[in-house]
Scaffold this active site. Structure first.
Site, PDB file in Angstrom:
ATOM      1  N   ASN A 244       0.836  -1.198   0.000  1.00 33.10           N
ATOM      2  CA  ASN A 244       0.000   0.000   0.000  1.00 33.10           C
ATOM      3  C   ASN A 244       0.865   1.241   0.000  1.00 33.10           C
ATOM      4  OD1 ASN A 244       0.568   0.247   3.006  1.00 33.10           O
ATOM      5  ND2 ASN A 244      -0.617  -1.642   2.964  1.00 33.10           N
TER       6      ASN A 244
ATOM      7  N   SER B 296      -6.746   0.866   3.488  1.00 29.56           N
ATOM      8  CA  SER B 296      -5.769  -0.186   3.723  1.00 29.56           C
ATOM      9  C   SER B 296      -5.676  -0.481   5.219  1.00 29.56           C
ATOM     10  CB  SER B 296      -4.412   0.292   3.213  1.00 29.56           C
ATOM     11  OG  SER B 296      -3.397  -0.511   3.775  1.00 29.56           O
TER      12      SER B 296
ATOM     13  N   ASP C  16      -3.281  -1.165   6.913  1.00 26.80           N
ATOM     14  CA  ASP C  16      -2.073  -0.608   7.530  1.00 26.80           C
ATOM     15  C   ASP C  16      -2.156   0.900   7.754  1.00 26.80           C
ATOM     16  OD1 ASP C  16      -0.656  -3.038   7.730  1.00 26.80           O
ATOM     17  OD2 ASP C  16      -0.139  -2.936   5.609  1.00 26.80           O
TER      18      ASP C  16
ATOM     19  N   HIS D  35       4.417   0.662   1.689  1.00 32.97           N
ATOM     20  CA  HIS D  35       4.701  -0.609   2.369  1.00 32.97           C
ATOM     21  C   HIS D  35       4.540  -1.736   1.372  1.00 32.97           C
ATOM     22  CE1 HIS D  35       4.766  -3.935   5.059  1.00 32.97           C
ATOM     23  NE2 HIS D  35       3.475  -4.197   4.940  1.00 32.97           N
TER      24      HIS D  35
ATOM     25  N   HIS E 133       5.801  -6.169   0.570  1.00 35.61           N
ATOM     26  CA  HIS E 133       6.464  -7.381   1.047  1.00 35.61           C
ATOM     27  C   HIS E 133       7.452  -7.815  -0.043  1.00 35.61           C
ATOM     28  CE1 HIS E 133       2.768  -8.439   3.788  1.00 35.61           C
ATOM     29  NE2 HIS E 133       3.389  -7.337   4.157  1.00 35.61           N
TER      30      HIS E 133
ATOM     31  N   ASP F 225      23.935   6.247  -1.852  1.00 36.18           N
ATOM     32  CA  ASP F 225      23.255   7.354  -2.535  1.00 36.18           C
ATOM     33  C   ASP F 225      21.898   7.650  -1.897  1.00 36.18           C
ATOM     34  OD1 ASP F 225      25.174   7.887  -4.453  1.00 36.18           O
ATOM     35  OD2 ASP F 225      24.326   6.505  -5.924  1.00 36.18           O
TER      36      ASP F 225
ATOM     37  N   HIS G 126       8.376  -9.142   9.101  1.00 34.48           N
ATOM     38  CA  HIS G 126       7.269  -8.621   8.306  1.00 34.48           C
ATOM     39  C   HIS G 126       7.767  -8.092   6.959  1.00 34.48           C
ATOM     40  CE1 HIS G 126       3.433  -5.869   8.380  1.00 34.48           C
ATOM     41  NE2 HIS G 126       3.680  -6.378   7.199  1.00 34.48           N
TER      42      HIS G 126
ATOM     43  N   TYR H  52      24.698  16.677  -6.986  1.00 29.78           N
ATOM     44  CA  TYR H  52      24.383  15.652  -7.979  1.00 29.78           C
ATOM     45  C   TYR H  52      23.145  16.052  -8.789  1.00 29.78           C
ATOM     46  CZ  TYR H  52      23.125  11.031  -9.763  1.00 29.78           C
ATOM     47  OH  TYR H  52      22.817   9.967 -10.563  1.00 29.78           O
TER      48      TYR H  52
HETATM   49 ZN   LIG Z   1       2.593  -5.965   5.449  1.00 25.79          ZN
END
Ligand SMILES: [Zn+2]
Length: 233
Positions: free
Chosen positions: A29, A74, A76, A95, A97, A120, A169, A227
């Site tokens: 998400n 979501s 989260d 976020h 996985h 960097d 996680h 840069y």
């Molecule tokens: Zn997760």
């Protein structure tokens, strides 16, 4: 509909994660915040990516109260809100996985800075949180995930280390806006992968020298950055 531009940016960041192979199904998400309005736009829970439209993004206050949207945000969301509340310069959060970053998170190992690509983007290793306690898991799990992230940064600068690995996680990444957060998530996955190969090829590989690390980070970030193209032209 409020925050049209932010909704579009949040949708685009979510789609970027899919295009770059960072998410399977609806895992992952992204959210963005309008600091001016004190409002967050986040992906809805469980809607297939190819059906997502800007109007599906859920807009909430920093308290989590939904201001606009008929879909559930979501799951989260509460983690994102803690990060926004405690890291004042963060404008977007992602976020995933993604496989290699998650492998380091599951191994409970911070990602050492082995080379200049890492340097960097991240000034130091990518840290791992402590494990959540049974109580922290039992109630307000998502909020406690945010608190455990913020706790890990008591001695770290989130503007210089824009990602964390939540133990067992996966990664949370952030940036000045949601597009920068997605970019950092893609870079994190790449350097997690190369760090894995580095340790596989040579288990005694050492982190990059401090001088080279500083050189690469500071030429892209901070007051003396040089840069890329000047932003003042
Ligand atoms: Zn997760």
């Amino acid at each position: 509909m409020r925050l049209q531009k932010l909704r579009e940016q949040v949708l685009e960041a979510n789609l970027e994660l899919v295009r770059r192979g960072l998410v399977l199904y609806t895992f992952g998400n992204a959210s963005g915040i309008s600091r001016q309005d004190g409002l967050v736009a986040i992906k809805p829970s469980g809607v297939p990516y190819d059906e997502l439209r800007p109007e599906h993004m859920v807009v909430t206050k920093l308290t989590g109260e939904i201001v606009e949207g008929n879909l559930r945000p979501s799951s989260d969301l509460a983690t994102h809100l803690e990060i926004y509340k405690q890291f004042p310069n963060v404008g977007g959060i992602v976020h995933t996985h993604s496989e290699f970053a998650t492998a380091w998170a599951q191994a409970g190992r911070p990602i050492p800075c082995f080379g200049t690509t890492h340097a960097d983007y991240f000034h130091g290793e990518v840290p791992v949180t402590s494990a959540l306690t049974a109580e922290e898991i039992a109630s307000d799990y998502e909020k406690n995930t945010g608190l455990v992230i913020c706790r890990r940064f008591r001695e770290l600068n989130p503007d210089a280390v824009p990602a964390v690995l939540v133990a067992s996680h996966g990664p949370f990444c952030w940036g000045r806006d949601v597009s920068a957060a997605a970019h950092n998530a893609v870079v994190l996955e790449s350097l997690a992968r190369t760090a894995y190969f580095t340790t596989t090829l040579n288990a005694s590989s050492l982190p990059i020298a401090g001088e080279l690390h500083d050189k690469h980070f500071l030429r892209k970030h901070g007051s003396a950055a040089y840069y890329g193209q000047s932003k003042h032209k």
